[in-house]
Design a protein around this motif. Structure first.
Motif, PDB file in Angstrom:
ATOM      1  N   ASP A  24       4.396   0.427  -1.916  1.00  0.00           N
ATOM      2  CA  ASP A  24       4.201   0.801  -0.504  1.00  0.00           C
ATOM      3  C   ASP A  24       3.374   2.068  -0.317  1.00  0.00           C
ATOM      4  O   ASP A  24       3.676   2.904   0.527  1.00  0.00           O
ATOM      5  CB  ASP A  24       5.562   0.940   0.200  1.00  0.00           C
ATOM      6  CG  ASP A  24       6.317  -0.374   0.189  1.00  0.00           C
ATOM      7  OD1 ASP A  24       5.676  -1.423   0.400  1.00  0.00           O
ATOM      8  OD2 ASP A  24       7.535  -0.358  -0.052  1.00  0.00           O
ATOM      9  N   GLU A  27      -0.008   2.100   2.138  1.00  0.00           N
ATOM     10  CA  GLU A  27       0.486   1.321   3.274  1.00  0.00           C
ATOM     11  C   GLU A  27       1.654   0.480   2.796  1.00  0.00           C
ATOM     12  O   GLU A  27       1.697   0.103   1.612  1.00  0.00           O
ATOM     13  CB  GLU A  27      -0.618   0.351   3.770  1.00  0.00           C
ATOM     14  CG  GLU A  27      -1.923   0.982   4.172  1.00  0.00           C
ATOM     15  CD  GLU A  27      -1.870   1.572   5.560  1.00  0.00           C
ATOM     16  OE1 GLU A  27      -0.939   1.230   6.318  1.00  0.00           O
ATOM     17  OE2 GLU A  27      -2.747   2.401   5.871  1.00  0.00           O
ATOM     18  N   TYR A 106      -6.829  -1.988   2.189  1.00  0.00           N
ATOM     19  CA  TYR A 106      -6.174  -1.344   3.324  1.00  0.00           C
ATOM     20  C   TYR A 106      -7.236  -0.572   4.106  1.00  0.00           C
ATOM     21  O   TYR A 106      -7.795   0.385   3.648  1.00  0.00           O
ATOM     22  CB  TYR A 106      -5.039  -0.408   2.876  1.00  0.00           C
ATOM     23  CG  TYR A 106      -5.273   0.295   1.549  1.00  0.00           C
ATOM     24  CD1 TYR A 106      -6.032   1.468   1.467  1.00  0.00           C
ATOM     25  CD2 TYR A 106      -4.739  -0.217   0.373  1.00  0.00           C
ATOM     26  CE1 TYR A 106      -6.243   2.107   0.274  1.00  0.00           C
ATOM     27  CE2 TYR A 106      -4.946   0.423  -0.841  1.00  0.00           C
ATOM     28  CZ  TYR A 106      -5.695   1.583  -0.880  1.00  0.00           C
ATOM     29  OH  TYR A 106      -5.894   2.219  -2.072  1.00  0.00           O
ATOM     30  N   GLY A 107      -7.603  -1.061   5.295  1.00  0.00           N
ATOM     31  CA  GLY A 107      -8.566  -0.377   6.169  1.00  0.00           C
ATOM     32  C   GLY A 107     -10.021  -0.652   5.821  1.00  0.00           C
ATOM     33  O   GLY A 107     -10.345  -1.645   5.195  1.00  0.00           O
TER      34      GLY A 107
END
Ligand code: AMP
Length: 181
Positions: A24, A27, A106-107
């Motif tokens: 985790d 994110e 992520y992103g």
């Protein structure tokens, strides 16, 4: 019985034993593979550097991707007797730059290389990074180098997250990985 191969280090086993898995981060749902302890270990760094350098086929330059790719790229370049180019995150380099924005696991992110001050035309380049995840970072870096006029001969990464299918984004680039999970 001992032979030459019995003395060869088990690169994947060394990486596996030293790397850290962080659930985790950054994110929820991302299993972050932290290679910091591999690079901080003298044998880990030496073994990984040698294995990445072995991927190179007559290259003129090594390009390392922000940020652990900088460390690996510089070490590999020293082994190969080439210089190193830092492929940087957006906003760090003075203009003019070549820039490429792409999707991450992520992103989104932007990578940049200098568009002035060094001539990439005709250079054979080995791209180096720590982790191949979705492949967007490597694809963007390869695109930038090609825009600059370089020939990207291969990509070399320490760890490949095979389930994310990053190789599919790199159909025209041979990718070598030292440890696949
Ligand atoms: P990608 O563009 O998805 O292939 O992401 C590769 C880049 O993001 C590399 O520079 C890695 O340092 C970083 N990265 C992406 N996913 C992870 C992960 N799960 N663990 C560690 N680093 C990652």
């Amino acid at each position: 019985m001992s032979g030459p191969s019995s003395d060869a280090p088990d690169v994947a086993a060394i990486i596996r034993s030293l790397m850290r898995e962080v659930p985790d981060f950054p994110e929820p749902g991302i299993q972050f593979k932290d290679l910091t302890p591999v690079l901080a270990d003298a044998r880990g760094l030496a073994v990984v550097t040698d294995a990445l350098a072995a991927v190179a086929d007559h290259v003129d330059l090594v390009a390392g991707i922000d940020a652990r790719g900088f460390l690996l790229g510089a070490a590999v370049a020293t082994r190969l007797g080439t210089g190193v180019l830092a492929v940087r995150k957006g906003g760090k380099l003075p203009p003019p730059v070549h820039a490429e924005t792409y999707a991450l696991e992520y992103g989104t992110a932007t990578l940049e290389i200098p568009a002035d001050g060094m001539d990439l035309a005709g250079l054979r380049v080995l791209l180096v990074d720590d982790v191949l995840a979705t492949g967007g970072t490597m694809a963007a870096a390869a695109k930038l180098l090609r825009i600059g006029g370089a020939t990207v001969t291969a990509a070399a990464v320490v760890l490949e997250l095979a389930a994310l299918g990053g190789r599919a984004k790199l159909p025209d680039l041979p990718v070598s990985t030292l440890y696949v999970v």
